[in-house]
Design a protein around this motif. Sequence first.
Motif, mmCIF file in Angstrom:
data_model
loop_
_atom_site.group_PDB
_atom_site.id
_atom_site.type_symbol
_atom_site.label_atom_id
_atom_site.label_comp_id
_atom_site.label_asym_id
_atom_site.label_seq_id
_atom_site.Cartn_x
_atom_site.Cartn_y
_atom_site.Cartn_z
ATOM 1 N N SER A 21 0.863 -1.174 0.000
ATOM 2 C CA SER A 21 0.000 0.000 0.000
ATOM 3 C C SER A 21 0.904 1.229 0.000
ATOM 4 O O SER A 21 1.711 1.412 0.913
ATOM 5 N N LEU A 23 1.446 5.458 -0.323
ATOM 6 C CA LEU A 23 0.896 6.804 -0.250
ATOM 7 C C LEU A 23 1.955 7.779 -0.734
ATOM 8 O O LEU A 23 3.074 7.802 -0.215
ATOM 9 N N TRP A 51 2.634 1.085 -10.298
ATOM 10 C CA TRP A 51 2.235 0.574 -8.986
ATOM 11 C C TRP A 51 1.069 1.422 -8.502
ATOM 12 O O TRP A 51 1.110 2.649 -8.632
ATOM 13 N N PHE A 53 -1.272 3.635 -6.101
ATOM 14 C CA PHE A 53 -0.941 4.517 -4.984
ATOM 15 C C PHE A 53 -2.091 5.472 -4.708
ATOM 16 O O PHE A 53 -2.929 5.723 -5.560
ATOM 17 N N HIS A 101 -0.070 2.690 5.767
ATOM 18 C CA HIS A 101 0.488 2.324 4.460
ATOM 19 C C HIS A 101 1.823 1.613 4.672
ATOM 20 O O HIS A 101 2.494 1.811 5.685
ATOM 21 N N ASP A 102 2.214 0.800 3.696
ATOM 22 C CA ASP A 102 3.505 0.110 3.753
ATOM 23 C C ASP A 102 4.643 1.016 3.298
ATOM 24 O O ASP A 102 5.759 0.920 3.794
#
Length: 146
Positions: A21, A23, A51, A53, A101-102
Amino acid sequence: MAPPARVAAARIGAMSAAPASVLVVVSYYDARPRQELDALLHDLATVDAGWPFATLVVVNQDAAAPTPIAGGPQGLRVLHRANGGYNIGAWQHGFAASLGHDVYVFLQHECRVRRPGWLAPFVRRLQQPGVGLVGERLNPAWASPW
């Protein structure tokens, strides 16, 4: 002349096998002209990042009334804060307001997306063991931008 735009990406904790995830947090100082921010938001909305986002613009607010920000990627979020701490203050504010988020990618509003697939190399590098922060800097001796 404004300082060169910067980009950095950070991973928070261990990443799972599932897609990360992401951001993208954009800092913007509302005393600057809007054209560069609008161009970046257009790029983020129209250039395939490679990817998925989400996007958050954090406005370092100097004006008396909040600066309306519209357009840009679908689901664009905007936060306003008192102008203090420069870009790092805006990025920290955005991070703290958007936990979960990751990966967090921090951009200045002067950045531009130069080619499709720009985000995927940051995320892939962050998935490697032992990597927690990836950044880019402008170097005239390096003729290969992202």
